[in-house]
Design a protein around this motif. Sequence first.
Motif, PDB file in Angstrom:
ATOM      1  N   GLY A   1       0.791  -1.222   0.000  1.00  0.00           N
ATOM      2  CA  GLY A   1       0.000   0.000   0.000  1.00  0.00           C
ATOM      3  C   GLY A   1       0.823   1.271   0.000  1.00  0.00           C
ATOM      4  O   GLY A   1       0.529   2.223  -0.725  1.00  0.00           O
ATOM      5  N   MET A   2       1.868   1.303   0.819  1.00  0.00           N
ATOM      6  CA  MET A   2       2.688   2.510   0.924  1.00  0.00           C
ATOM      7  C   MET A   2       3.410   2.800  -0.397  1.00  0.00           C
ATOM      8  O   MET A   2       3.415   3.940  -0.880  1.00  0.00           O
ATOM      9  N   VAL A   3       3.984   1.757  -0.996  1.00  0.00           N
ATOM     10  CA  VAL A   3       4.724   1.944  -2.249  1.00  0.00           C
ATOM     11  C   VAL A   3       3.778   2.332  -3.383  1.00  0.00           C
ATOM     12  O   VAL A   3       4.047   3.252  -4.159  1.00  0.00           O
ATOM     13  N   SER A   4       2.649   1.618  -3.494  1.00  0.00           N
ATOM     14  CA  SER A   4       1.700   1.897  -4.577  1.00  0.00           C
ATOM     15  C   SER A   4       1.137   3.311  -4.465  1.00  0.00           C
ATOM     16  O   SER A   4       0.992   4.020  -5.471  1.00  0.00           O
ATOM     17  N   SER A   5       0.812   3.731  -3.254  1.00  0.00           N
ATOM     18  CA  SER A   5       0.266   5.072  -3.057  1.00  0.00           C
ATOM     19  C   SER A   5       1.296   6.148  -3.391  1.00  0.00           C
ATOM     20  O   SER A   5       0.988   7.146  -4.056  1.00  0.00           O
ATOM     21  N   ALA A   6       2.521   5.932  -2.948  1.00  0.00           N
ATOM     22  CA  ALA A   6       3.587   6.899  -3.229  1.00  0.00           C
ATOM     23  C   ALA A   6       3.854   6.992  -4.727  1.00  0.00           C
ATOM     24  O   ALA A   6       4.020   8.098  -5.276  1.00  0.00           O
ATOM     25  N   LEU A   7       3.877   5.844  -5.412  1.00  0.00           N
ATOM     26  CA  LEU A   7       4.145   5.841  -6.847  1.00  0.00           C
ATOM     27  C   LEU A   7       3.031   6.540  -7.613  1.00  0.00           C
ATOM     28  O   LEU A   7       3.290   7.311  -8.547  1.00  0.00           O
ATOM     29  N   PHE A   8       1.795   6.294  -7.233  1.00  0.00           N
ATOM     30  CA  PHE A   8       0.664   6.954  -7.894  1.00  0.00           C
ATOM     31  C   PHE A   8       0.750   8.469  -7.761  1.00  0.00           C
ATOM     32  O   PHE A   8       0.617   9.213  -8.741  1.00  0.00           O
ATOM     33  N   CYS A   9       0.993   8.937  -6.535  1.00  0.00           N
ATOM     34  CA  CYS A   9       1.071  10.384  -6.301  1.00  0.00           C
ATOM     35  C   CYS A   9       2.247  11.012  -7.045  1.00  0.00           C
ATOM     36  O   CYS A   9       2.176  12.163  -7.478  1.00  0.00           O
ATOM     37  N   ALA A  10       3.326  10.241  -7.215  1.00  0.00           N
ATOM     38  CA  ALA A  10       4.496  10.758  -7.919  1.00  0.00           C
ATOM     39  C   ALA A  10       4.283  10.782  -9.420  1.00  0.00           C
ATOM     40  O   ALA A  10       4.754  11.685 -10.117  1.00  0.00           O
ATOM     41  N   LEU A  11       3.565   9.777  -9.940  1.00  0.00           N
ATOM     42  CA  LEU A  11       3.407   9.638 -11.385  1.00  0.00           C
ATOM     43  C   LEU A  11       2.286  10.483 -11.971  1.00  0.00           C
ATOM     44  O   LEU A  11       2.313  10.806 -13.154  1.00  0.00           O
ATOM     45  N   PHE A  12       1.303  10.850 -11.158  1.00  0.00           N
ATOM     46  CA  PHE A  12       0.104  11.430 -11.761  1.00  0.00           C
ATOM     47  C   PHE A  12       0.352  12.785 -12.400  1.00  0.00           C
ATOM     48  O   PHE A  12      -0.345  13.176 -13.336  1.00  0.00           O
ATOM     49  N   LEU A  13       1.354  13.514 -11.907  1.00  0.00           N
ATOM     50  CA  LEU A  13       1.690  14.777 -12.561  1.00  0.00           C
ATOM     51  C   LEU A  13       2.179  14.515 -13.989  1.00  0.00           C
ATOM     52  O   LEU A  13       1.802  15.230 -14.922  1.00  0.00           O
ATOM     53  N   GLU A  14       3.004  13.484 -14.161  1.00  0.00           N
ATOM     54  CA  GLU A  14       3.482  13.135 -15.500  1.00  0.00           C
ATOM     55  C   GLU A  14       2.317  12.782 -16.416  1.00  0.00           C
ATOM     56  O   GLU A  14       2.242  13.253 -17.554  1.00  0.00           O
ATOM     57  N   PHE A  15       1.398  11.938 -15.934  1.00  0.00           N
ATOM     58  CA  PHE A  15       0.248  11.555 -16.741  1.00  0.00           C
ATOM     59  C   PHE A  15      -0.556  12.781 -17.158  1.00  0.00           C
ATOM     60  O   PHE A  15      -1.001  12.900 -18.303  1.00  0.00           O
ATOM     61  N   SER A  16      -0.752  13.699 -16.231  1.00  0.00           N
ATOM     62  CA  SER A  16      -1.559  14.887 -16.511  1.00  0.00           C
ATOM     63  C   SER A  16      -0.885  15.790 -17.535  1.00  0.00           C
ATOM     64  O   SER A  16      -1.540  16.347 -18.414  1.00  0.00           O
ATOM     65  N   VAL A  17       0.431  15.944 -17.415  1.00  0.00           N
ATOM     66  CA  VAL A  17       1.160  16.764 -18.384  1.00  0.00           C
ATOM     67  C   VAL A  17       1.115  16.109 -19.763  1.00  0.00           C
ATOM     68  O   VAL A  17       0.899  16.780 -20.775  1.00  0.00           O
ATOM     69  N   TRP A  18       1.303  14.782 -19.820  1.00  0.00           N
ATOM     70  CA  TRP A  18       1.215  14.073 -21.099  1.00  0.00           C
ATOM     71  C   TRP A  18      -0.151  14.288 -21.753  1.00  0.00           C
ATOM     72  O   TRP A  18      -0.238  14.598 -22.936  1.00  0.00           O
ATOM     73  N   ASP A  19      -1.210  14.101 -20.979  1.00  0.00           N
ATOM     74  CA  ASP A  19      -2.564  14.111 -21.534  1.00  0.00           C
ATOM     75  C   ASP A  19      -3.061  15.513 -21.888  1.00  0.00           C
ATOM     76  O   ASP A  19      -3.749  15.698 -22.895  1.00  0.00           O
ATOM     77  N   TRP A  20      -2.730  16.505 -21.029  1.00  0.00           N
ATOM     78  CA  TRP A  20      -3.458  17.765 -21.113  1.00  0.00           C
ATOM     79  C   TRP A  20      -2.613  19.013 -21.340  1.00  0.00           C
ATOM     80  O   TRP A  20      -3.182  20.085 -21.614  1.00  0.00           O
ATOM     81  N   ALA A  21      -1.293  18.945 -21.217  1.00  0.00           N
ATOM     82  CA  ALA A  21      -0.485  20.170 -21.304  1.00  0.00           C
ATOM     83  C   ALA A  21      -0.665  20.888 -22.638  1.00  0.00           C
ATOM     84  O   ALA A  21      -0.903  22.104 -22.683  1.00  0.00           O
TER      85      ALA A  21
END
Length: 394
Positions: A210-230
């Motif tokens: 849980g700790m690793v998955s949650s940390a990875l999601f929070c770290a990666l979501f900015l990248e996903f958002s920039v890819w999709d919407w920037a």
Amino acid sequence: MKSLTANKELNYLKSLFFLFGFLIMSWLPRFPEVKANLGLSNGEFGSLISTSAAGALIALFTVGHLVHNYGAKLVMRIAAVSMAITLILLTSTHSTLVFLISNILQAAAISGFHVSINAQGFSFQDRNKRHVITLLSGFWSSGALATAVVSGLLVDRVSLATHVFILTLIVLVVMLVVISAIGENLVKPNQDSVTDYKISDLFKGFRIDGMVSSALFCALFLEFSVWDWAAIFVKEDIGIKGGLHTLPYILFTFAMITGRLSVHRLFNRYSIEFLVKAASLISGVSFLVGIIATRFIGIEHKMLSLVILSISFTTAGLGSSFLAPTIMNVANARSKSPSSVVIGQIGVINNIVVFVMRLVIAWTAQAFSLSIALMIPALLLFTIPYFSKIFKRA
């Protein structure tokens, strides 16, 4: 056949990571044209893009098993060809049905290649006792940056379909050549019946950290958002036309490359826990300030908004650059499963959550505005210090 030296194998891996990023990110800076081809609103387009989670989940559940039991070479080849075919379809079709099917299949192919190439990276790291995962991620980002520059130059000059078709065929041929060149150094099929990983083991041995998955999601979501919407945000909300609308995206990616290639110099001076806390907060604040500033400035001062957003994206990219690769290293260190299986398992959890969050972003943008929706990934970065305890044993 003469075996590869460690340096030559690493150079081949760098090339593969670069080409992987160059290929799959080639169409993202031209998302406004893809959206226009389909004639969809922000909410509809975001929802359609989110269906990639289905293909990714299927691949992440199975590819770790396939790599472990059948080796990386076959998986890489099939995934590379599939990525190429589906990318051509995605950028040439006007049918939402064809796009939907191609999007799901492409996501499966990308996840398959992601698992196999990262498993190869961990294999090299374990065999040579050299920390290379963050470095290889930097070469992936370099490919993403290079293709963004190419896309920016070709906007309004070469059609999207022609651009992607030619690029895809060239990259595919080079990837297949490099995969063959690595040859016997690729992760081989498992021959030990004691460590054989069966399909049933994927479910019986499925473990959620849980700790690793949650940390990875929070770290990666900015990248996903920039890819999709920037690109869409800069072009449609700020009103910047032509190749300039890709500038913040390009600077964000360039900053990520810089961070990933140079952060190792800080590891001897500061603890990873401290670096993760500081970087996540700096990245989140910068991105949030940039988005808010453009709302106050308005479209009357387009160039000022572009300058502020460029600075904001650059700082955010630098701060978040090493977070995800560092968390992946921690995930591998904390698990007793093969690295290919670890990558797949943690990817399953994050793809489910990312699917939901992509829908949240899309429909927040539809209901309110894209600028409000883009504040969400910045706020998620503020939660990463809570998970920093996972780095204490790294």
